[in-house]
Design a protein around this motif. Structure first.
Motif, PDB file in Angstrom:
ATOM      1  N   ARG A 104     -44.395 -23.939  26.450  1.00  7.78           N
ATOM      2  CA  ARG A 104     -44.568 -25.500  27.191  1.00  7.78           C
ATOM      3  C   ARG A 104     -43.130 -25.890  27.317  1.00  7.78           C
ATOM      4  NH1 ARG A 104     -48.838 -25.379  23.644  1.00  7.78           N
ATOM      5  NH2 ARG A 104     -47.595 -26.017  21.926  1.00  7.78           N
ATOM      6  N   GLU A 105     -42.324 -25.738  26.360  1.00  2.25           N
ATOM      7  CA  GLU A 105     -40.917 -26.247  26.409  1.00  2.25           C
ATOM      8  C   GLU A 105     -39.837 -25.380  26.727  1.00  2.25           C
ATOM      9  OE1 GLU A 105     -40.459 -29.470  25.875  1.00  2.25           O
ATOM     10  OE2 GLU A 105     -42.646 -29.872  25.542  1.00  2.25           O
ATOM     11  N   HIS A 107     -37.530 -23.931  24.920  1.00  5.51           N
ATOM     12  CA  HIS A 107     -36.139 -23.934  24.042  1.00  5.51           C
ATOM     13  C   HIS A 107     -36.078 -22.797  23.153  1.00  5.51           C
ATOM     14  CE1 HIS A 107     -39.331 -26.029  21.688  1.00  5.51           C
ATOM     15  NE2 HIS A 107     -38.509 -25.736  20.567  1.00  5.51           N
ATOM     16  N   LYS A 133     -42.126 -25.246  13.007  1.00  6.94           N
ATOM     17  CA  LYS A 133     -42.234 -26.348  13.710  1.00  6.94           C
ATOM     18  C   LYS A 133     -41.246 -27.063  14.613  1.00  6.94           C
ATOM     19  CE  LYS A 133     -43.809 -28.546   9.670  1.00  6.94           C
ATOM     20  NZ  LYS A 133     -43.848 -29.549   8.905  1.00  6.94           N
ATOM     21  N   MET A 136     -41.683 -24.575  17.835  1.00  5.75           N
ATOM     22  CA  MET A 136     -43.031 -24.525  18.538  1.00  5.75           C
ATOM     23  C   MET A 136     -42.804 -25.079  20.098  1.00  5.75           C
ATOM     24  SD  MET A 136     -46.107 -25.424  15.762  1.00  5.75           S
ATOM     25  CE  MET A 136     -46.948 -24.215  15.367  1.00  5.75           C
TER      26      MET A 136
ATOM     27  N   LYS B  30     -46.622 -36.415  21.933  1.00  2.00           N
ATOM     28  CA  LYS B  30     -45.442 -36.026  23.063  1.00  2.00           C
ATOM     29  C   LYS B  30     -44.857 -37.379  23.674  1.00  2.00           C
ATOM     30  CE  LYS B  30     -46.719 -32.189  25.837  1.00  2.00           C
ATOM     31  NZ  LYS B  30     -47.781 -31.788  26.801  1.00  2.00           N
ATOM     32  N   LYS B  65     -39.588 -30.490  19.158  1.00  3.20           N
ATOM     33  CA  LYS B  65     -39.700 -30.647  20.766  1.00  3.20           C
ATOM     34  C   LYS B  65     -41.019 -30.484  21.160  1.00  3.20           C
ATOM     35  CE  LYS B  65     -35.397 -30.079  22.396  1.00  3.20           C
ATOM     36  NZ  LYS B  65     -34.537 -28.988  21.656  1.00  3.20           N
ATOM     37  N   ASP B  66     -41.890 -29.988  20.370  1.00  2.00           N
ATOM     38  CA  ASP B  66     -43.333 -29.934  20.840  1.00  2.00           C
ATOM     39  C   ASP B  66     -44.405 -30.420  19.823  1.00  2.00           C
ATOM     40  OD1 ASP B  66     -45.062 -28.242  23.199  1.00  2.00           O
ATOM     41  OD2 ASP B  66     -46.032 -28.028  21.166  1.00  2.00           O
ATOM     42  N   ALA B  68     -47.181 -29.425  18.831  1.00  2.00           N
ATOM     43  CA  ALA B  68     -48.191 -28.415  18.319  1.00  2.00           C
ATOM     44  C   ALA B  68     -47.863 -28.323  16.764  1.00  2.00           C
ATOM     45  CB  ALA B  68     -47.834 -27.116  18.796  1.00  2.00           C
ATOM     46  N   GLY B  69     -46.416 -28.640  16.190  1.00  2.00           N
ATOM     47  CA  GLY B  69     -46.072 -28.500  14.879  1.00  2.00           C
ATOM     48  C   GLY B  69     -46.743 -29.634  14.144  1.00  2.00           C
ATOM     49  N   MET B  72     -50.369 -29.400  13.751  1.00  2.00           N
ATOM     50  CA  MET B  72     -50.585 -28.435  12.700  1.00  2.00           C
ATOM     51  C   MET B  72     -50.716 -29.426  11.411  1.00  2.00           C
ATOM     52  SD  MET B  72     -48.647 -24.884  12.144  1.00  2.00           S
ATOM     53  CE  MET B  72     -47.158 -25.305  11.030  1.00  2.00           C
ATOM     54  N   GLU B  73     -49.642 -30.111  11.198  1.00  2.00           N
ATOM     55  CA  GLU B  73     -49.498 -30.830   9.829  1.00  2.00           C
ATOM     56  C   GLU B  73     -50.776 -31.919   9.685  1.00  2.00           C
ATOM     57  OE1 GLU B  73     -47.114 -30.975   6.665  1.00  2.00           O
ATOM     58  OE2 GLU B  73     -47.297 -29.062   8.075  1.00  2.00           O
TER      59      GLU B  73
END
Lengths: 306, 144
Positions: A104-105, A107, A133, A136, B30, B65-66, B68-69, B72-73
């Motif tokens: 998605r990103e 980086h 994390k 991700m 986001k 940046k995303d 998703a992480g 998850m938490e």
């Protein structure tokens, strides 16, 4: 890949999609061209990237026909000698995978053992997870990955870190791509002691050493980027220099070239300074002459590493 | 009169809406990440309106940046505390703000007994009101 193939839907669905249109829309060609232009040689690497691009594109088309398939694993392992462009390619990988819509990103998070492995019991897991994390949505690049596992110390926390990585690589395939990099023999040993890691990495890409011609090409590209150029004699001298340097121990491909060029620039500056009475033109400031290269110790009888 | 049927507590953003789906939570996070806010996950079993500071689940997450992480938490926290209140908080560190800019609940207990009002008559027949969570009659960890 560039031809006008059409993808036919399986079964009763007769709809067609245009692979080429899809290809153009994704701007992948632009990225691949840039890769071709800026990275010299590295044929096996480029071929594999092209293959991955094709797979992801076809996958996207298949999804339009609801032909479901599992997300392909794109975890990679880059092996090769020093200075063969492993890190450079990894940096590009994020951008390429983003264009392909796989991450998605896009980086890149570059880490080494220190960033993943903790110093006391219970320190490793949160540390590794934090890095994961952060990565991700992009690419996690683990440089010198073989350091993660130290077989001589059984109380080493590296194994814990590997455990967590493996789990994430399996369960969060959609969220991040892990790229391991390291020297070939050491990575081989690393995989032998971590068979689970080997099987979870789909792409093992070996970076070949550069030929003398490719190295010269790289040198010219590097100079051009810094607004320098070789004179004709300078180029001949540098070709000669490469020939000698490549036989020396600790030759590290493009990195050695960069260092040699840095030293040549140093000598050029020194030479210009030496006859200070002269008026200098733009060309004088840009040109690396033969004598700047030939002053290297490699041409002398005494064989230093420089 | 029952003003809040179902007794759902209403704190933070979106609390009058039905529970957010994971996709909606992701979209909210986001937005927080886009603004460079540090997101953290918190939980509690004492949701009194004046209980401002909930327990942090893990560390606040910087430089992500995303989403998703973070998701998850959140899921880890839901697994650990399925019957607690869990909220996502986004801390805005910009000078002059330096406080949470977003906060919304992502997990609730199955049954929310709600709050009661107790009235205390004091000097001059004045009344003092106390909001009291029925759940806190039980000890910590057994409330929901």
């Amino acid at each position: 890949m560039g031809d006008n193939r059409k993808v036919q839907a399986a079964g009763a669905d007769e709809a067609q999609v245009d692979l080429e249109a899809e290809f153009k829309a994704s701007n992948i060609q632009e990225v691949l061209d840039k890769l071709d232009r800026e990275l010299i040689g590295l044929m096996p690497v480029k071929t594999r990237i092209r293959e991955i691009a094709a797979l992801l594109l076809v996958d996207r088309l298949r999804r339009k026909f609801e032909l479901s398939s599992e997300t392909p694993t794109l975890h990679m392992c880059f092996t090769g000698n020093p200075g063969t462009g492993k890190t450079t390619v990894a940096m590009r990988m994020g951008e390429i995978l983003k264009r392909l819509g796989y991450v998605r990103e896009g980086h890149l998070v570059t880490v080494t053992r220190d960033d993943l492995v903790g110093q006391y019991i219970g320190h490793t897991a949160p540390k590794t997870k934090e890095v994961i994390k952060k990565a991700m949505g992009g690419v996690l690049f683990i440089d010198e990955a073989y350091y993660l596992y130290k077989p001589e110390n059984e109380r080493d926390y590296g194994a814990e870190s590997i455990e967590i990585l493996l789990q994430i690589m399996e369960n969060n395939r959609d969220d991040l791509v892990v790229i391991l990099a390291g020297y070939k023999d050491k990575m081989e040993k690393f995989f032998q002691s971590n068979p689970g890691m080997r099987s979870r990495i789909a792409h093992h890409i070996d970076f070949p050493d550069y030929t003398a011609g490719e190295l010269l090409h790289i040198a010219k590209l590097m100079l051009e980027r810094q607004n320098y150029r070789f004179s004709a004699e300078g180029e001949a001298a540098f070709t000669e220099y490469l020939k000698l340097r490549m036989q020396q121990p600790h030759f590290s491909n493009a990195r050695s070239v960069r260092n040699a060029l840095d030293r040549a620039r140093l000598r050029q500056a020194n030479r210009l300074f030496a006859d200070a009475g002269r008026k200098l033109g733009k060309a004088d400031l840009m040109t690396i002459e033969a004598e700047d290269v030939l002053a290297s110790r490699i041409f002398g009888a005494g064989s230093g590493a420089v | 009169m029952m003003t809040n049927t179902g007794n759902r507590i209403t704190q933070g953003q979106f609390s009058f809406l039905p529970d957010l789906t994971d996709a909606q939570i992701t979209a909210q996070i986001k937005y927080a990440l886009k603004n460079n806010w540090a997101v953290s996950v918190e939980y509690t079993d004492d949701p009194h309106p004046r209980n401002t500071y909930w327990e942090l689940f893990g560390m606040p997450m910087f430089d992500l940046k995303d989403p998703a992480g973070i998701l998850m938490e959140i899921n880890n926290c839901r697994k650990t505390f399925p019957n607690h209140y869990i909220r996502v908080m986004a801390f805005n560190s910009h000078r002059g703000v330096e406080s949470p800019s977003m906060s919304f609940i992502v997990n609730r207990p199955k049954v929310e007994p709600g709050f009661g009002v107790s009235r205390q008559e004091v000097d001059g027949r004045n009344i003092r009101y106390t909001v009291h969570s029925y759940a806190t009659d039980k000890p910590e960890g057994e409330r929901y």
